[in-house]
Design a protein around this motif. Structure first.
Motif, PDB file in Angstrom:
ATOM      1  N   CYS A  66     -23.411  42.915  45.607  1.00 33.79           N
ATOM      2  CA  CYS A  66     -24.229  41.653  45.785  1.00 33.79           C
ATOM      3  C   CYS A  66     -23.349  40.690  47.076  1.00 33.79           C
ATOM      4  O   CYS A  66     -23.926  39.984  47.368  1.00 33.79           O
ATOM      5  CB  CYS A  66     -23.978  40.788  44.529  1.00 33.79           C
ATOM      6  SG  CYS A  66     -25.159  41.571  43.482  1.00 33.79           S
ATOM      7  N   VAL A 113     -25.351  30.313  45.756  1.00 32.33           N
ATOM      8  CA  VAL A 113     -25.867  31.502  44.835  1.00 32.33           C
ATOM      9  C   VAL A 113     -26.848  30.889  43.898  1.00 32.33           C
ATOM     10  O   VAL A 113     -26.616  30.021  43.196  1.00 32.33           O
ATOM     11  CB  VAL A 113     -24.584  32.175  44.085  1.00 32.33           C
ATOM     12  CG1 VAL A 113     -25.314  33.200  43.075  1.00 32.33           C
ATOM     13  CG2 VAL A 113     -23.566  32.867  45.092  1.00 32.33           C
ATOM     14  N   PRO A 124     -29.501  41.803  47.178  1.00 33.32           N
ATOM     15  CA  PRO A 124     -29.432  42.430  45.980  1.00 33.32           C
ATOM     16  C   PRO A 124     -29.244  41.300  45.057  1.00 33.32           C
ATOM     17  O   PRO A 124     -28.564  40.016  45.314  1.00 33.32           O
ATOM     18  CB  PRO A 124     -28.213  43.081  46.254  1.00 33.32           C
ATOM     19  CG  PRO A 124     -27.929  43.547  47.662  1.00 33.32           C
ATOM     20  CD  PRO A 124     -28.542  42.340  48.311  1.00 33.32           C
ATOM     21  N   ALA A 125     -29.623  41.488  43.784  1.00 28.83           N
ATOM     22  CA  ALA A 125     -29.456  40.497  42.628  1.00 28.83           C
ATOM     23  C   ALA A 125     -28.613  41.174  41.650  1.00 28.83           C
ATOM     24  O   ALA A 125     -28.795  42.306  41.009  1.00 28.83           O
ATOM     25  CB  ALA A 125     -30.698  39.888  42.224  1.00 28.83           C
ATOM     26  N   SER A 126     -27.814  40.531  40.924  1.00 30.36           N
ATOM     27  CA  SER A 126     -27.258  40.847  39.611  1.00 30.36           C
ATOM     28  C   SER A 126     -27.874  40.570  38.291  1.00 30.36           C
ATOM     29  O   SER A 126     -28.535  39.528  38.610  1.00 30.36           O
ATOM     30  CB  SER A 126     -25.759  40.319  39.312  1.00 30.36           C
ATOM     31  OG  SER A 126     -25.864  38.948  39.101  1.00 30.36           O
ATOM     32  N   TYR A 145     -29.977  36.166  35.800  1.00 29.37           N
ATOM     33  CA  TYR A 145     -30.150  36.860  37.080  1.00 29.37           C
ATOM     34  C   TYR A 145     -29.635  35.860  38.129  1.00 29.37           C
ATOM     35  O   TYR A 145     -29.658  34.647  38.149  1.00 29.37           O
ATOM     36  CB  TYR A 145     -31.821  37.025  37.206  1.00 29.37           C
ATOM     37  CG  TYR A 145     -32.420  37.041  38.466  1.00 29.37           C
ATOM     38  CD1 TYR A 145     -32.796  38.449  38.848  1.00 29.37           C
ATOM     39  CD2 TYR A 145     -32.422  36.364  39.683  1.00 29.37           C
ATOM     40  CE1 TYR A 145     -33.337  38.797  39.830  1.00 29.37           C
ATOM     41  CE2 TYR A 145     -33.178  36.776  40.591  1.00 29.37           C
ATOM     42  CZ  TYR A 145     -33.451  37.977  41.019  1.00 29.37           C
ATOM     43  OH  TYR A 145     -34.175  38.398  41.876  1.00 29.37           O
ATOM     44  N   GLY A 197     -33.293  40.960  45.054  1.00 27.84           N
ATOM     45  CA  GLY A 197     -33.220  39.627  45.027  1.00 27.84           C
ATOM     46  C   GLY A 197     -34.222  39.009  46.255  1.00 27.84           C
ATOM     47  O   GLY A 197     -34.916  39.472  47.103  1.00 27.84           O
ATOM     48  N   SER A 223     -28.537  35.659  42.641  1.00 25.26           N
ATOM     49  CA  SER A 223     -28.723  36.303  43.915  1.00 25.26           C
ATOM     50  C   SER A 223     -28.328  35.192  44.981  1.00 25.26           C
ATOM     51  O   SER A 223     -28.290  33.986  44.681  1.00 25.26           O
ATOM     52  CB  SER A 223     -29.945  36.966  44.126  1.00 25.26           C
ATOM     53  OG  SER A 223     -30.003  37.471  45.458  1.00 25.26           O
ATOM     54  N   ARG A 224     -28.215  35.601  46.160  1.00 25.49           N
ATOM     55  CA  ARG A 224     -27.558  34.858  47.401  1.00 25.49           C
ATOM     56  C   ARG A 224     -28.801  33.665  47.322  1.00 25.49           C
ATOM     57  O   ARG A 224     -30.156  34.098  47.277  1.00 25.49           O
ATOM     58  CB  ARG A 224     -27.376  35.213  48.480  1.00 25.49           C
ATOM     59  CG  ARG A 224     -26.379  36.057  48.876  1.00 25.49           C
ATOM     60  CD  ARG A 224     -25.132  35.242  48.963  1.00 25.49           C
ATOM     61  NE  ARG A 224     -23.964  36.030  49.251  1.00 25.49           N
ATOM     62  CZ  ARG A 224     -22.627  35.469  49.108  1.00 25.49           C
ATOM     63  NH1 ARG A 224     -22.394  34.205  48.855  1.00 25.49           N
ATOM     64  NH2 ARG A 224     -21.698  36.212  49.445  1.00 25.49           N
TER      65      ARG A 224
END
Length: 256
Positions: free
Chosen positions: A153, A227, A181-183, A198, A177, A200-201
């Protein structure tokens, strides 16, 4: 060694619960459970959890995976709404009007809120119904999970410690995301109820918490230091806000 004497693995126990066990191992597994009360209790708890999840979320299990949650989406260029925001910025710049800039800022924040909550709720509905494979990396590998997601991420990802509040880390996975990318982290309480985080940037530094609900699920969104975060779970806003506040307090300290 005969089949009946081969030790039963955890994968076989899960397959037994899911009715996916090969026929030649069925009798051996049932014989094993009859003489191993601990494994028998685990199987019973998994079945109870499966029944609970099916009752609460069964309707969404057959829905198609939203295109924006596919693995291919990770390699796609930014969404049209981002291009629209850029175009709106250019128009406002050329026009030179302060009203245009104010409208642009409001629209960008609204779009970010909608995109984050839509993606987060879609992911929440898709994965909370899973019993065997709700995550890619299990919660007992917290250090590896955090390191992997942080690397992918591009910012520090920490899985908040919520055990004291009755929520155990199930694990996490990587998802597409809104702009990278997303966590995705999943937690579960003793009754099998699940909450997800969830992140993401985001295209803004900070926003206040905002609530959204869809198809029986609730989401609490905020952004901090570039974020965006969404905590999803039951539609009970008070409970959801409580969990979101716990997550916020820890991410603020650790710099998730």
């Amino acid at each position: 060694m005969t089949d009946s004497n081969i030790p039963v693995t955890e994968d076989e126990l899960h397959a037994y619960v899911d009715n996916e066990l090969p026929g030649e191992r069925l009798a051996a597994v049932e014989a094993w459970l009859a003489t191993h009360p601990d494994d028998s209790a685990r199987v019973a708890s998994w079945r109870a959890m499966s029944d609970t999840l099916q009752a609460k979320y069964g309707a969404v299990a057959d829905e198609p995976v939203p295109p924006r949650l596919s693995l291919d989406a990770l390699a796609r260029p930014p969404r049209r709404w981002m291009m629209g925001a850029i175009a709106a910025t250019l128009v406002a710049f050329v026009a030179g009007g302060s009203v245009g800039w104010i409208a642009h800022g409001a629209n960008t924040k609204q779009s970010m809120f909608a995109n984050f909550t839509d993606d987060a709720l879609d992911a929440h509905k898709l994965y909370v119904v899973e019993v065997r494979h709700p995550v890619e990396v299990a919660g007992n590998e917290r250090a590896h999970l955090q390191q992997w997601l942080s690397k992918r991420c591009g910012y520090q990802v920490r899985a908040p410690e919520l055990d004291a509040n009755g929520l155990k880390l199930v694990g996490g996975r990587l998802l597409p995301g809104p702009s990278g990318p997303a966590s995705f982290l999943m937690y579960e309480n003793a009754s099998g109820e699940r909450f997800t985080i969830y992140a993401s940037r985001a295209t803004t530094e900070a926003t206040q918490m905002r609530y959204a609900a869809n198809d029986g699920n609730g989401a609490m969104f905020w952004a901090d230091r570039g974020v965006g975060y969404v905590v999803s779970g039951p539609t009970d806003r008070t409970r959801l806000q409580h969990v979101a506040r716990l997550v916020y307090d820890q991410t603020e300290k650790t710099g998730l």
